[in-house]
Motif scaffolding. Structure first.
Motif, short mmCIF file in Angstrom:
data_model
loop_
_atom_site.label_atom_id
_atom_site.label_comp_id
_atom_site.label_asym_id
_atom_site.label_seq_id
_atom_site.Cartn_x
_atom_site.Cartn_y
_atom_site.Cartn_z
N ILE B 48 0.85 -1.22 0.00
CA ILE B 48 0.00 0.00 0.00
C ILE B 48 0.88 1.27 0.00
O ILE B 48 0.58 2.25 -0.68
N ILE B 49 1.99 1.20 0.74
CA ILE B 49 2.93 2.34 0.73
C ILE B 49 3.39 2.61 -0.71
O ILE B 49 3.48 3.76 -1.16
N LEU B 50 3.65 1.50 -1.46
CA LEU B 50 4.09 1.65 -2.85
C LEU B 50 2.98 2.23 -3.73
O LEU B 50 3.25 3.02 -4.63
N ILE B 51 1.72 1.83 -3.47
CA ILE B 51 0.59 2.38 -4.25
C ILE B 51 0.54 3.91 -4.03
O ILE B 51 0.41 4.68 -4.98
N LEU B 52 0.68 4.33 -2.77
CA LEU B 52 0.62 5.77 -2.46
C LEU B 52 1.76 6.53 -3.15
O LEU B 52 1.55 7.60 -3.72
N LYS B 74 -11.48 4.34 3.17
CA LYS B 74 -11.92 5.73 3.34
C LYS B 74 -10.81 6.60 3.94
O LYS B 74 -10.57 7.72 3.47
N THR B 75 -10.14 6.10 4.98
CA THR B 75 -9.07 6.90 5.60
C THR B 75 -7.91 7.10 4.63
O THR B 75 -7.26 8.14 4.62
N LEU B 76 -7.66 6.09 3.81
CA LEU B 76 -6.60 6.22 2.78
C LEU B 76 -6.98 7.32 1.79
O LEU B 76 -6.15 8.17 1.45
N ALA B 77 -8.24 7.29 1.35
CA ALA B 77 -8.71 8.28 0.38
C ALA B 77 -8.65 9.69 0.98
O ALA B 77 -8.25 10.65 0.29
N GLU B 78 -9.00 9.81 2.25
CA GLU B 78 -8.96 11.12 2.91
C GLU B 78 -7.53 11.65 2.98
O GLU B 78 -7.27 12.82 2.75
N TYR B 79 -6.60 10.74 3.29
CA TYR B 79 -5.19 11.14 3.40
C TYR B 79 -4.67 11.58 2.01
O TYR B 79 -3.96 12.60 1.91
N ILE B 80 -5.05 10.82 0.97
CA ILE B 80 -4.60 11.17 -0.39
C ILE B 80 -5.15 12.54 -0.77
O ILE B 80 -4.43 13.41 -1.27
N THR B 81 -6.43 12.75 -0.51
CA THR B 81 -7.08 14.05 -0.86
C THR B 81 -6.38 15.20 -0.14
O THR B 81 -6.14 16.26 -0.74
N ALA B 82 -6.03 14.98 1.10
CA ALA B 82 -5.42 16.06 1.89
C ALA B 82 -3.96 16.32 1.50
O ALA B 82 -3.46 17.44 1.70
N HIS B 83 -3.28 15.30 0.99
CA HIS B 83 -1.84 15.45 0.75
C HIS B 83 -1.39 15.46 -0.71
O HIS B 83 -0.22 15.73 -0.98
#
Lengths: 292, 85
Positions: B48-52, B74-83
């Motif tokens: 998942i780290i590699l996907i990000l 959902k938390t992954l998506a929120e982190y992506i949106t914020a960063h």
């Protein structure tokens, strides 16, 4: 050599169908054999083929004193995936799974983990003599007192390896094959076939190999005429034994551990003396005597 | 956000080789790791780290935050949106 008895065996192999330059194995439904989905999803086709075949051979046998596997090229698809990832990602951000699974001893390790076998666990990668080397090790362990020894071989076809081997001119005589065979060996068994002798060579010319075959048969107190059937992967054996020689590579294709397929065939033959004669690409030569 | 969640589900299925699982089977708010969710493990966390990093150009600066960020799709998506830059 002290005979070692084959008390169980299993195989995943080609049904003889040629597809292009290859003879792919007919694979079972792995979901029914490797039931843990988490474990299965990380396994490449090579690992699934080896683990499924090994599990089938293990059956309910307990007291496993060794797991010995052999492979010519190992987990090729994972190795290719890992190497491609190195190139595509400029040597950075590499996925862990193909790296973990691309090691040659993955099948032996997974079998040990699945069945809780904490004993001797070795993988032989000796080109066209990989399976023979594993078999010699297994026979030595049995002679040394090991109760049940699981020995097997796995090799797989990939698109890239087919192309490389075609370009190297290695697919002139047979299509590229693949498969997995496992054998449970023990010191004693009633009415089971036994591996009575194994001999390996590298770099022999045909006349030398013919002399080696003759002395191998004599060493086992047999004459050439006493051999009931020859499972042959060598033109030398076909010249020496004529109609008695059956070309096993027409059924499984050419690959480094094809003699495991020949041994599996030998266990199913109702013959007193079966001789397996193999030449891998004119490089490695081997002889295995199976008696009942 | 919904679009990103669906994209992430597809990426997780493909990269983690979640055979037999379809995007609709993944509850965006269910835990990714441990019991009660997808049952992922530490090797999956590395994937998942590699996907990000590869797909979104996001590097997790504070590893201590990993547990919160990787809790669910959902938390992954929120982190992506914020960063995501």
């Amino acid at each position: 050599m002290q005979p070692v008895f084959i008390i169980n065996s299993s195989s995943i192999a080609s049904d003889g169908t040629v597809v292009g330059l290859t003879m792919p194995a007919v694979e079972p439904d792995y979901k029914e054999i490797i039931t843990d989905a988490t474990l299965r999803r990380r396994m490449s086709r090579f690992v699934k083929m080896g683990v499924a075949c090994g599990l089938e051979c293990l059956g309910q046998t307990s007291d496993i004193d060794a797991v010995i596997t052999a492979t010519g090229l190992g987990c090729l698809s994972d190795t290719e995936k890992f190497i491609e990832s190195i190139v595509v990602n400029n040597e950075r951000l590499l996925n862990p799974t193909p790296f973990i699974q691309s090691t040659f001893n993955t099948v032996g390790g997974q079998l040990a983990l699945l069945k809780g076998i904490h004993s001797y666990n070795v993988t032989y990668v000796h080109r066209g003599l990989s399976f023979e080397s594993a078999l010699i090790d297994a026979a030595l362990l049995v002679a040394d007192g090991a109760r049940n020894v699981l020995v097997g071989a796995i090799d797989e076809i990939t698109v890239a390896s087919t192309d490389v081997q075609r370009r190297m001119g290695l697919l002139k005589n047979y299509p590229l094959g693949e498969g997995s065979q496992f054998f449970m060996l023990a010191a004693k068994a009633d009415a089971a076939p036994a591996v009575c002798d194994i001999e390996t060579h590298t770099g022999l010319i045909d006349s030398e190999f013919a002399a080696v075959i003759e002395s191998f048969v004599q060493r086992n107190n047999l004459r050439l005429g006493d051999i009931d059937c020859v499972l042959s992967g060598s033109s030398v054996a076909e010249k020496m034994f004529g109609d008695k020689a059956v070309d096993f590579k027409k059924q499984c294709g050419e690959y480094q551990t094809a003699t495991a397929f020949a041994l599996w065939k030998a266990t199913r033959m109702n013959c007193a003396n079966v001789l397996i004669v193999n030449q891998y690409q004119q490089i490695n030569q081997s002889l295995i005597l199976v008696r009942r | 956000m919904e679009e990103l969640i669906e994209k992430l589900k597809g990426e997780l299925i493909a990269e983690l080789n979640l055979e037999e699982i379809k995007p609709a089977d993944i509850d965006a708010e269910a835990p990714l790791f441990g019991d009660g969710g997808l049952g992922l493990d530490s090797i999956d966390a590395l994937e998942i780290i590699l996907i990000l990093e590869r797909n979104y150009g996001i590097k997790i600066d504070n590893p201590a935050q990993g547990k919160e960020i990787f809790y669910s799709v959902k938390t992954l998506a929120e982190y992506i949106t914020a960063h995501q830059k």
